[in-house]
Write a protein that holds these residues in place. Structure first.
Motif, PDB file in Angstrom:
ATOM      1  N   ASN A 111       0.825  -1.216   0.000  1.00  0.00           N
ATOM      2  CA  ASN A 111       0.000   0.000   0.000  1.00  0.00           C
ATOM      3  C   ASN A 111       0.853   1.258   0.000  1.00  0.00           C
ATOM      4  O   ASN A 111       0.514   2.255  -0.657  1.00  0.00           O
ATOM      5  CB  ASN A 111      -0.937  -0.013   1.208  1.00  0.00           C
ATOM      6  CG  ASN A 111      -2.007  -1.092   1.101  1.00  0.00           C
ATOM      7  OD1 ASN A 111      -2.439  -1.440   0.007  1.00  0.00           O
ATOM      8  ND2 ASN A 111      -2.427  -1.624   2.237  1.00  0.00           N
ATOM      9  N   GLN A 114       2.250   1.696  -3.488  1.00  0.00           N
ATOM     10  CA  GLN A 114       1.184   2.146  -4.395  1.00  0.00           C
ATOM     11  C   GLN A 114       0.955   3.647  -4.241  1.00  0.00           C
ATOM     12  O   GLN A 114       0.873   4.385  -5.229  1.00  0.00           O
ATOM     13  CB  GLN A 114      -0.115   1.386  -4.107  1.00  0.00           C
ATOM     14  CG  GLN A 114      -0.164  -0.012  -4.688  1.00  0.00           C
ATOM     15  CD  GLN A 114      -0.553  -0.007  -6.168  1.00  0.00           C
ATOM     16  OE1 GLN A 114      -0.411   0.998  -6.862  1.00  0.00           O
ATOM     17  NE2 GLN A 114      -1.015  -1.137  -6.657  1.00  0.00           N
ATOM     18  N   LYS A 115       0.839   4.114  -3.010  1.00  0.00           N
ATOM     19  CA  LYS A 115       0.617   5.533  -2.768  1.00  0.00           C
ATOM     20  C   LYS A 115       1.803   6.358  -3.259  1.00  0.00           C
ATOM     21  O   LYS A 115       1.635   7.436  -3.849  1.00  0.00           O
ATOM     22  CB  LYS A 115       0.385   5.784  -1.275  1.00  0.00           C
ATOM     23  CG  LYS A 115      -0.936   5.241  -0.768  1.00  0.00           C
ATOM     24  CD  LYS A 115      -1.087   5.487   0.729  1.00  0.00           C
ATOM     25  CE  LYS A 115      -2.410   4.934   1.254  1.00  0.00           C
ATOM     26  NZ  LYS A 115      -2.556   5.154   2.715  1.00  0.00           N
ATOM     27  N   ASN A 116       3.001   5.859  -3.014  1.00  0.00           N
ATOM     28  CA  ASN A 116       4.209   6.562  -3.449  1.00  0.00           C
ATOM     29  C   ASN A 116       4.236   6.704  -4.964  1.00  0.00           C
ATOM     30  O   ASN A 116       4.572   7.769  -5.505  1.00  0.00           O
ATOM     31  CB  ASN A 116       5.438   5.802  -2.963  1.00  0.00           C
ATOM     32  CG  ASN A 116       6.731   6.525  -3.261  1.00  0.00           C
ATOM     33  OD1 ASN A 116       7.026   7.574  -2.689  1.00  0.00           O
ATOM     34  ND2 ASN A 116       7.526   5.967  -4.164  1.00  0.00           N
ATOM     35  N   LEU A 119       1.666   9.351  -6.137  1.00  0.00           N
ATOM     36  CA  LEU A 119       2.149  10.707  -5.883  1.00  0.00           C
ATOM     37  C   LEU A 119       3.278  11.077  -6.833  1.00  0.00           C
ATOM     38  O   LEU A 119       3.369  12.226  -7.292  1.00  0.00           O
ATOM     39  CB  LEU A 119       2.586  10.841  -4.422  1.00  0.00           C
ATOM     40  CG  LEU A 119       1.444  10.814  -3.403  1.00  0.00           C
ATOM     41  CD1 LEU A 119       1.983  10.761  -1.983  1.00  0.00           C
ATOM     42  CD2 LEU A 119       0.525  12.025  -3.576  1.00  0.00           C
ATOM     43  N   ARG A 205      -7.658   6.270 -10.454  1.00  0.00           N
ATOM     44  CA  ARG A 205      -6.504   6.656  -9.645  1.00  0.00           C
ATOM     45  C   ARG A 205      -6.929   7.502  -8.446  1.00  0.00           C
ATOM     46  O   ARG A 205      -6.101   7.953  -7.679  1.00  0.00           O
ATOM     47  CB  ARG A 205      -5.486   7.446 -10.485  1.00  0.00           C
ATOM     48  CG  ARG A 205      -4.976   6.723 -11.718  1.00  0.00           C
ATOM     49  CD  ARG A 205      -4.398   5.367 -11.394  1.00  0.00           C
ATOM     50  NE  ARG A 205      -3.897   4.725 -12.577  1.00  0.00           N
ATOM     51  CZ  ARG A 205      -3.652   3.416 -12.677  1.00  0.00           C
ATOM     52  NH1 ARG A 205      -3.875   2.635 -11.662  1.00  0.00           N
ATOM     53  NH2 ARG A 205      -3.199   2.897 -13.792  1.00  0.00           N
ATOM     54  N   THR A 207      -7.679   8.173  -5.064  1.00  0.00           N
ATOM     55  CA  THR A 207      -7.467   7.469  -3.802  1.00  0.00           C
ATOM     56  C   THR A 207      -7.331   8.500  -2.689  1.00  0.00           C
ATOM     57  O   THR A 207      -7.524   9.693  -2.904  1.00  0.00           O
ATOM     58  CB  THR A 207      -6.190   6.616  -3.859  1.00  0.00           C
ATOM     59  OG1 THR A 207      -5.058   7.490  -3.986  1.00  0.00           O
ATOM     60  CG2 THR A 207      -6.212   5.647  -5.030  1.00  0.00           C
ATOM     61  N   SER A 208      -6.983   8.026  -1.525  1.00  0.00           N
ATOM     62  CA  SER A 208      -6.857   8.917  -0.369  1.00  0.00           C
ATOM     63  C   SER A 208      -5.475   9.554  -0.267  1.00  0.00           C
ATOM     64  O   SER A 208      -5.148  10.161   0.749  1.00  0.00           O
ATOM     65  CB  SER A 208      -7.142   8.132   0.916  1.00  0.00           C
ATOM     66  OG  SER A 208      -6.238   7.042   1.031  1.00  0.00           O
ATOM     67  N   VAL A 209      -4.656   9.424  -1.297  1.00  0.00           N
ATOM     68  CA  VAL A 209      -3.310   9.997  -1.223  1.00  0.00           C
ATOM     69  C   VAL A 209      -3.380  11.519  -1.264  1.00  0.00           C
ATOM     70  O   VAL A 209      -4.313  12.100  -1.813  1.00  0.00           O
ATOM     71  CB  VAL A 209      -2.413   9.493  -2.375  1.00  0.00           C
ATOM     72  CG1 VAL A 209      -2.238   7.987  -2.309  1.00  0.00           C
ATOM     73  CG2 VAL A 209      -2.966   9.899  -3.730  1.00  0.00           C
ATOM     74  N   LEU A 250       5.043   8.644   4.216  1.00  0.00           N
ATOM     75  CA  LEU A 250       4.215   7.451   4.026  1.00  0.00           C
ATOM     76  C   LEU A 250       4.624   6.332   4.980  1.00  0.00           C
ATOM     77  O   LEU A 250       3.786   5.613   5.528  1.00  0.00           O
ATOM     78  CB  LEU A 250       4.297   6.968   2.580  1.00  0.00           C
ATOM     79  CG  LEU A 250       3.642   7.873   1.525  1.00  0.00           C
ATOM     80  CD1 LEU A 250       3.940   7.352   0.116  1.00  0.00           C
ATOM     81  CD2 LEU A 250       2.143   7.972   1.748  1.00  0.00           C
TER      82      LEU A 250
END
Length: 253
Positions: A111, A114-116, A119, A205, A207-209, A250
């Motif tokens: 996770n 994925q967030k990285n 961004l 795409r 998401t909560s990022v 993160l």
């Protein structure tokens, strides 16, 4: 993802086109998923049945990552691209100390990666839409292509699919520079730039990022640097600092 990853791209592509994968039921598998930031490089690839590769997708497998760590040590090359190295270093530490001891334990890191990645591409899109951003990204891609991706050579490999040395580069011979090889650079740059816009536009795409206040401020500083093309060195360093901050945040979260 591939065109923004580090690694020896030409060697990886040559291995993927090798006879070992021709009508054998085998396919080339990246031990560390390129879509999460790992390198596109033959030294971190294995030959596995096509069906196994399809079902694996981009999952993190502990056994595979232990192999990645061993090959990284053996080859003296990085297994993760520059924009996720901080996360990979923490992962390696946790795997080595057995803090991570199962595939399920890797879900948190999955996770984070994925967030990285999301961004990273959103920041790339911000750069692309900024003054001189297109020119800066194109210049950087061409420089990286020529310096890092091994396109000046043809390669020979260990291709015994049962060997722990599979994918090892055994020899490299200088290529002749041709019009065709020069077009490879243009194609590489075009696909890489198109991927930024395509990624940013995909609705799935969402998401909560997010980028925190420090990162947003750093991006504004980066946009100021972009206004002067003479700042190429400082632009690279500024981008690296942003991604280092993103990764540390993160991991802390």
């Amino acid at each position: 993802y591939e065109n923004w990853s580090d690694g020896n791209h030409r060697a990886a592509n040559q291995l993927m086109g090798n006879q070992v994968f021709l009508n054998t039921g085998l396919s080339a598998d990246h031990l560390g998923p390129v879509s999460l930031g790992f390198v596109h490089d033959p030294r971190f690839m294995v030959a596995i049945p096509i069906s196994d590769n399809s079902s694996k997708r981009d999952r993190l497998i502990l056994k595979d990552l232990k192999t990645v760590i061993l090959r990284e040590q053996r080859e003296g090359v990085d297994a993760a691209s520059w924009y996720c190295k901080v996360i990979w270093e923490r992962m390696k530490e946790d795997i080595t100390k057995e803090v991570v001891s199962s595939d399920e334990d890797l879900l948190a890191y999955y996770n984070i990666l994925q967030k990285n990645k999301i961004l990273f591409f959103l920041i790339l899109n911000t750069v692309l839409e900024s003054e001189n951003g297109l020119e800066c990204l194109e210049y950087g891609l061409r420089r990286r292509f020529r310096m890092m991706h091994g396109h000046e050579y043809d390669y020979m490999f260990e291709t015994d699919s049962r060997s722990h040395l599979f994918g090892k580069i055994l020899a490299a011979t200088k290529r002749n520079s041709t019009t065709s090889s020069e077009r490879e650079v243009d194609r590489f740059v075009r696909i890489a730039l198109e991927s930024i816009t395509g990624y940013a536009q995909k609705e799935n795409r969402r998401t909560s990022v997010y980028l925190d206040e420090v990162e947003l401020s750093m991006i504004e500083d980066l946009k100021q640097l972009l206004k002067d093309e003479a700042n190429a060195y400082y632009i690279d360093k500024a981008f690296e600092k942003i991604m280092d901050h993103v990764q540390c945040r993160l991991l802390d979260e």
